[in-house]
Design a protein around this motif. Sequence first.
Motif, short mmCIF file in Angstrom:
data_model
loop_
_atom_site.label_atom_id
_atom_site.label_comp_id
_atom_site.label_asym_id
_atom_site.label_seq_id
_atom_site.Cartn_x
_atom_site.Cartn_y
_atom_site.Cartn_z
N PRO A 155 0.83 -1.21 0.00
CA PRO A 155 0.00 0.00 0.00
C PRO A 155 0.87 1.26 0.00
O PRO A 155 1.94 1.28 0.58
N HIS A 156 0.31 2.33 -0.58
CA HIS A 156 1.03 3.60 -0.65
C HIS A 156 -0.02 4.70 -0.78
O HIS A 156 -1.21 4.46 -1.02
N VAL A 157 0.45 5.92 -0.62
CA VAL A 157 -0.46 7.06 -0.73
C VAL A 157 -0.88 7.20 -2.20
O VAL A 157 -0.07 7.08 -3.12
N ASP A 164 -5.60 11.45 -0.47
CA ASP A 164 -4.33 11.17 0.19
C ASP A 164 -4.39 9.88 1.02
O ASP A 164 -3.64 9.69 1.96
N LYS A 165 -5.33 9.01 0.67
CA LYS A 165 -5.49 7.76 1.40
C LYS A 165 -4.52 6.72 0.85
O LYS A 165 -3.92 6.87 -0.22
N VAL A 166 -4.41 5.63 1.63
CA VAL A 166 -3.53 4.53 1.24
C VAL A 166 -4.27 3.62 0.28
O VAL A 166 -5.42 3.23 0.52
N VAL A 167 -3.60 3.26 -0.80
CA VAL A 167 -4.24 2.43 -1.83
C VAL A 167 -3.28 1.34 -2.28
O VAL A 167 -2.07 1.38 -1.98
N LEU A 168 -3.82 0.39 -3.04
CA LEU A 168 -3.03 -0.59 -3.78
C LEU A 168 -3.08 -0.20 -5.26
O LEU A 168 -4.07 0.36 -5.74
#
Length: 568
Positions: A155-157, A164-168
């Motif tokens: 996961p990353h921003v 600005d959420k964490v996503v794949l």
Amino acid sequence: MTLKRRIFLIFSFSSLVPFLSIFVISYYTIDSIFDNKIKSGIQSNLRQVELSLGDSLSNLNHVSQQLAYGGTIGKQLDEVLHQPKDATYQLMQSRDQLKKELNVITFTNPSIDLTMYYFRDEGKIDFENFPVRDDFSPDKLPLLAEYYGISYYGPHVSMNQVNDKVVLSALRKVDLPDRDDVYVYMETGFLTTQNILNNDQYGGALSHLILDGKGRIAYSEVPEIFSNGAEFPDFTKGEATGNFRGYHWFKQTSNQDWSVVSVISQANYNKEKDRWLLQILVVFLFFLCVTLLLAWLLWKMVYRPLNLFHSEIKWMSQSRLMADHHVQTKIPEFDYLLGKFWGMKEQLRNLFTEIERKEKNRVDLEVEKLLYQINPHFLMNTLDTVHWLAVMNGQDEIDRLVQSLNKLLYYNLGKLGEVSTIEEEIDALKQYLTLQQVRYDFQFDVRIDVEENVLKLPVPRFILQPLVENSLYHGLSDDGYIQVGVRLDNDIQISIQDNGSGMSEETIRELLNSRTVEQKKVGMGIGMNYVKRMLEARYENKAKLEIKSEVGKGTSILLSLPIAGEGD
């Protein structure tokens, strides 16, 4: 150890040892149950996170396939890329059509957020559905896994400017006939990844790590302990659980070779067990207080009666036997014992009073005895003077009388009940008979037959005289006789027979039980009752006294005495 300490010790031991035993057994049992429960809960949660992440990545793979391979979208992308730059209208029309197709795909897949094409050689992006950050670069993203022409990140921003959420994310190469630098890039919805990672049954206590296939940390929620890009400890050992810097970790590896790790601090891991232990300790302290309270109440219940006993015994030791007010303990057993104690104290007080009275009487009797002893000694000295006067004047009869009386008085000065011998008893009896013959002026026919082997045997003093007195004063006539016989046959057999007027049974009972009957008739006699009581006192039931008499025919007295050493 005092009684108080013993009560507290025994009561505490009997109450707390079973509780402590149950506590120890329960602790290890519950600890094992909690440990298994926590581990199974964390591992279950971990599997769910791993499956959810796997599903998200599979969805990225599925959607990216639609955008990367042949088909309507592929053809349209190829047309856009090959449109002449001067055919502005056709180019805009092709681009609009491609965007519509992209919008349809992203709309039908709500878990997909940012979608765009990336041209690596040119370093530019196109057909994005959301504004993209200026610093977008796939090389800067944390690589999770890479195979079959697709790379997974996260996961990353999010690279979406408005998110600005964490996503794949996934980057897949587009299969175009004449270009190999075109890639499709897409991200999961920002809520999807967040919900997966926040799937925590322990109220936020769990943190997550995501490792790539080589064990490097691609994502970390506790970077101060497990930093991004660092190698995960002991990854090469293939262990599923472990400890690191006060943290427990649990690892789950996916089919694509990446791993999800759940991390929980030691404090949070033991939080539920510590809460249970605290509850047990509170219960233990409660039981301890109740036990000590009960022991104290038991001690007070025992102490008050014991204090009463102590006070009573202390007063007795100080010779204070006066009646006190009787305090009740309200405990039947102790009240019963106190009642018995007070009864004993009352008996002792009465006994002391009786002893004081008897002691006073004894002193009076001692004085009286001294007075009575003075008179016989004075009389004996006087009789001795009369004896010498009778000798000097040739009065043989008087001399014989005085000598017999003097000997008899000397014998009488001994204490009643003292030990004498058969020989001494016979001699005193002869002196007594001499005086009686002179007194009544006729000769008694008294026949004395004593075996030689009994003369030195000990017998109580005044054992014969009262028996012979009985024969003299109960009907012996002038032609009567008294037969005295003493022989040895296992014990001492003394027999006294006369042919006097005899006695009735009632008279015999009076002689044996009355202390005054004979004393009214005999000046020096001490009575048949004395003989009976002396035998009971000295020989108990081992001596026998039998009296047989017929009125008008005479009386027979048989006395059987144990030999000294047998009756004593």
